[in-house]
Design a protein around this motif. Sequence first.
Motif, PDB file in Angstrom:
ATOM      1  N   LYS A  30       0.849  -1.187   0.000  1.00  0.00           N
ATOM      2  CA  LYS A  30       0.000   0.000   0.000  1.00  0.00           C
ATOM      3  C   LYS A  30       0.884   1.237   0.000  1.00  0.00           C
ATOM      4  CE  LYS A  30      -3.856  -2.081   2.479  1.00  0.00           C
ATOM      5  NZ  LYS A  30      -4.674  -2.061   3.697  1.00  0.00           N
ATOM      6  N   LYS A  31       0.648   2.087  -0.918  1.00  0.00           N
ATOM      7  CA  LYS A  31       1.444   3.303  -1.014  1.00  0.00           C
ATOM      8  C   LYS A  31       0.668   4.445  -0.389  1.00  0.00           C
ATOM      9  CE  LYS A  31       3.841   6.268  -4.292  1.00  0.00           C
ATOM     10  NZ  LYS A  31       4.118   6.547  -5.718  1.00  0.00           N
ATOM     11  N   LEU A  32       1.241   5.001   0.680  1.00  0.00           N
ATOM     12  CA  LEU A  32       0.593   6.117   1.355  1.00  0.00           C
ATOM     13  C   LEU A  32       0.971   7.412   0.653  1.00  0.00           C
ATOM     14  CD1 LEU A  32       1.199   5.050   5.054  1.00  0.00           C
ATOM     15  CD2 LEU A  32      -0.851   4.705   3.671  1.00  0.00           C
ATOM     16  N   ILE A  33      -0.030   8.166   0.250  1.00  0.00           N
ATOM     17  CA  ILE A  33       0.200   9.418  -0.462  1.00  0.00           C
ATOM     18  C   ILE A  33       0.069  10.576   0.513  1.00  0.00           C
ATOM     19  CG2 ILE A  33      -0.594  10.915  -2.323  1.00  0.00           C
ATOM     20  CD1 ILE A  33       0.586   8.396  -3.367  1.00  0.00           C
ATOM     21  N   LEU A  57      -7.540  17.862  -6.405  1.00  0.00           N
ATOM     22  CA  LEU A  57      -7.201  16.447  -6.193  1.00  0.00           C
ATOM     23  C   LEU A  57      -7.210  16.094  -4.708  1.00  0.00           C
ATOM     24  CD1 LEU A  57      -4.307  16.002  -8.779  1.00  0.00           C
ATOM     25  CD2 LEU A  57      -6.568  14.952  -8.882  1.00  0.00           C
ATOM     26  N   LEU A  58      -6.655  16.970  -3.882  1.00  0.00           N
ATOM     27  CA  LEU A  58      -6.630  16.700  -2.445  1.00  0.00           C
ATOM     28  C   LEU A  58      -8.045  16.584  -1.890  1.00  0.00           C
ATOM     29  CD1 LEU A  58      -3.736  19.061  -1.261  1.00  0.00           C
ATOM     30  CD2 LEU A  58      -3.694  16.563  -1.377  1.00  0.00           C
ATOM     31  N   ARG A  59      -8.962  17.405  -2.422  1.00  0.00           N
ATOM     32  CA  ARG A  59     -10.338  17.366  -1.941  1.00  0.00           C
ATOM     33  C   ARG A  59     -11.124  16.192  -2.527  1.00  0.00           C
ATOM     34  NH1 ARG A  59     -13.450  17.932   2.249  1.00  0.00           N
ATOM     35  NH2 ARG A  59     -15.639  18.176   1.685  1.00  0.00           N
ATOM     36  N   GLU A  60     -11.084  16.034  -3.841  1.00  0.00           N
ATOM     37  CA  GLU A  60     -11.912  15.038  -4.519  1.00  0.00           C
ATOM     38  C   GLU A  60     -11.393  13.607  -4.352  1.00  0.00           C
ATOM     39  OE1 GLU A  60     -14.860  15.531  -6.211  1.00  0.00           O
ATOM     40  OE2 GLU A  60     -14.717  17.516  -5.303  1.00  0.00           O
ATOM     41  N   ASP A  61     -10.089  13.432  -4.440  1.00  0.00           N
ATOM     42  CA  ASP A  61      -9.530  12.077  -4.438  1.00  0.00           C
ATOM     43  C   ASP A  61      -9.123  11.602  -3.050  1.00  0.00           C
ATOM     44  OD1 ASP A  61      -9.713  12.772  -7.117  1.00  0.00           O
ATOM     45  OD2 ASP A  61      -7.963  11.607  -7.686  1.00  0.00           O
ATOM     46  N   PHE A  62      -8.729  12.543  -2.175  1.00  0.00           N
ATOM     47  CA  PHE A  62      -8.195  12.138  -0.880  1.00  0.00           C
ATOM     48  C   PHE A  62      -9.016  12.674   0.290  1.00  0.00           C
ATOM     49  CE2 PHE A  62      -4.688  12.248  -3.926  1.00  0.00           C
ATOM     50  CZ  PHE A  62      -4.226  10.938  -3.826  1.00  0.00           C
ATOM     51  N   ARG A  63     -10.090  13.402  -0.010  1.00  0.00           N
ATOM     52  CA  ARG A  63     -11.041  13.887   0.991  1.00  0.00           C
ATOM     53  C   ARG A  63     -10.374  14.690   2.101  1.00  0.00           C
ATOM     54  NH1 ARG A  63     -14.694  14.298  -1.980  1.00  0.00           N
ATOM     55  NH2 ARG A  63     -16.058  14.720  -0.205  1.00  0.00           N
ATOM     56  N   VAL A  64      -9.347  15.437   1.768  1.00  0.00           N
ATOM     57  CA  VAL A  64      -8.707  16.334   2.728  1.00  0.00           C
ATOM     58  C   VAL A  64      -9.632  17.534   2.943  1.00  0.00           C
ATOM     59  CG1 VAL A  64      -6.651  17.731   3.224  1.00  0.00           C
ATOM     60  CG2 VAL A  64      -6.435  15.587   1.936  1.00  0.00           C
ATOM     61  N   HIS A 109     -13.422  27.942  -3.513  1.00  0.00           N
ATOM     62  CA  HIS A 109     -13.595  28.613  -4.808  1.00  0.00           C
ATOM     63  C   HIS A 109     -12.782  27.919  -5.902  1.00  0.00           C
ATOM     64  CE1 HIS A 109     -13.943  31.768  -7.831  1.00  0.00           C
ATOM     65  NE2 HIS A 109     -12.616  31.781  -7.918  1.00  0.00           N
ATOM     66  N   SER A 110     -11.542  27.550  -5.597  1.00  0.00           N
ATOM     67  CA  SER A 110     -10.675  26.896  -6.581  1.00  0.00           C
ATOM     68  C   SER A 110     -11.227  25.533  -6.981  1.00  0.00           C
ATOM     69  CB  SER A 110      -9.264  26.743  -6.016  1.00  0.00           C
ATOM     70  OG  SER A 110      -8.662  28.001  -5.787  1.00  0.00           O
ATOM     71  N   CYS A 111     -11.710  24.770  -5.999  1.00  0.00           N
ATOM     72  CA  CYS A 111     -12.254  23.436  -6.296  1.00  0.00           C
ATOM     73  C   CYS A 111     -13.510  23.540  -7.157  1.00  0.00           C
ATOM     74  CB  CYS A 111     -12.559  22.691  -4.996  1.00  0.00           C
ATOM     75  SG  CYS A 111     -11.082  22.198  -4.069  1.00  0.00           S
ATOM     76  N   ILE A 136      -2.226  12.642 -14.281  1.00  0.00           N
ATOM     77  CA  ILE A 136      -1.665  12.887 -12.946  1.00  0.00           C
ATOM     78  C   ILE A 136      -2.104  11.802 -11.980  1.00  0.00           C
ATOM     79  CG2 ILE A 136      -1.697  14.453 -10.972  1.00  0.00           C
ATOM     80  CD1 ILE A 136      -1.986  16.768 -13.044  1.00  0.00           C
ATOM     81  N   ARG A 137      -3.373  11.400 -12.077  1.00  0.00           N
ATOM     82  CA  ARG A 137      -3.871  10.339 -11.176  1.00  0.00           C
ATOM     83  C   ARG A 137      -3.108   9.037 -11.384  1.00  0.00           C
ATOM     84  NH1 ARG A 137      -9.626  12.766 -12.109  1.00  0.00           N
ATOM     85  NH2 ARG A 137     -10.177  13.448 -10.004  1.00  0.00           N
TER      86      ARG A 137
END
Length: 461
Positions: free
Chosen positions: A366-369, A408-415, A434-436, A456-457
């Motif tokens: 498992k690769k932790l990002i 990406l941080l919001r959509e893919d990693f739910r930060v 606003h950016s998202c 990128i993904r």
Amino acid sequence: MEIYTTNRNQGAGGTLDQRQLWENALVDIELSISKANFSTWFKDTYIVKQEEGVVYVGVPNQFVKDWLSTKYHKFVLKTLRSFSDGVRGLEYVITRERRKQKDEPSKAPLAPSSELPFEFNINKNDNLNPRYTFDTFIVGPFNNLAYAAAQAIIQKPGIAYNPFFIYGGTGRGKTHLMQAIGNHIKKTSPSKKVYYMTSEKFAVDYMNSVQENKMGHFKEKYRQYDVFIMDDVQFFSKTEKTQEELFHLFNALYDNNKQIIFSSDKHPNYIQNIDERLKSRFAAGMVTDIAEPDYESRVAILQAKASHNNFVLEKDIVQYLAENIQGNIRELEGVLNSIICQTQLKGKTLDLLEVKNLIRDTSRPKKLISVKDVIKKVADFYEIDESNIYEKTRRKEVVRPRQIIMYLLREDFRVSYPTIGSKLGGRDHTTVIHSCEKMRNEIKQNPTLSEELEQIRVLLK
């Protein structure tokens, strides 16, 4: 192992024979995986025959066949193609005899194919695998909507949910569900013609028909089916003529109430380089996804697969596997097959510690990002200095990558929005929101941006 000094991608003037082809492939495979995995899964394998571009690799048992099919198939196929342009497909067959050592005289050649226990499960007339049925399909919260739609379709094919489009990541059971529909209709309505194929095979058939001036035969062939099932339509990207032919085929089948079923790794609206009118056809009926299986579903899958193989898994091992293998059904099956194989080889039941060690050796780590990983990958992709991302600059060449990182941080990693702002130079969370939102809207209008995000993904996986 002998290494043949042959050139890759040899043409007609330098075709490798079967032994040379497999020897060369094994050299590359051995260099790419661990010694233990190579010894376990590739020992006693060899090419049985090559037929119409398909390479048939002989394997010693069902466990090896299942593992190679689920774990290494794409890798082995890609390796074979690197040595021979003529390789179009790959199949695994179980043979009684092990491969003869190359220096050992062959006193007992392979028996005719009719006498070998080759497990050709695929029906050549419709490409359906009889093992893919509803009886062996595990239903859970992750796939219950897709399953319910499939049940409605088998009651009224061509009327209920037509077309039916399933999407989701690899190894989640899309092919199983589609073929289960086909097998059920084939069994209950023998007069109906059912056909399953991949988009790649359709494209190859189309190109061959054009080259051989047999387009009339091509159109007639595919318009005869009552149930037409196509896997992996995302691979139609950038193939305009093939897409056009699929569009006309779709219309012909749909207008005659023939059931059409598609699958993809993503929602049809997000498949890159697909004609808009074809996307609209994909989404005209029922579109549903199959998500990653939840913990309870993973437990049920492991228990069902073990029972199917007449194998008993202790409760603590089932729980451990379900907690630690969260990828997909195929990965669960692969690990289970490995456990069964090792149990047979050792002649005893594996305990939990041995299973843990086995998973460590055979499963993908498992690769932790981290947030920093995402920032670095995006900065590298757009060829800007990583430090620029944190600066209070409004330069376009920096603003766009920064917004992509936020998205990406919001959509893919739910930060969380505040955390993203804090990590990117202490920005206010409203700026991140606003950016998202800006990125979400622009993705719908900008195919180039969507393609860049997908690339990128891939780099982040």
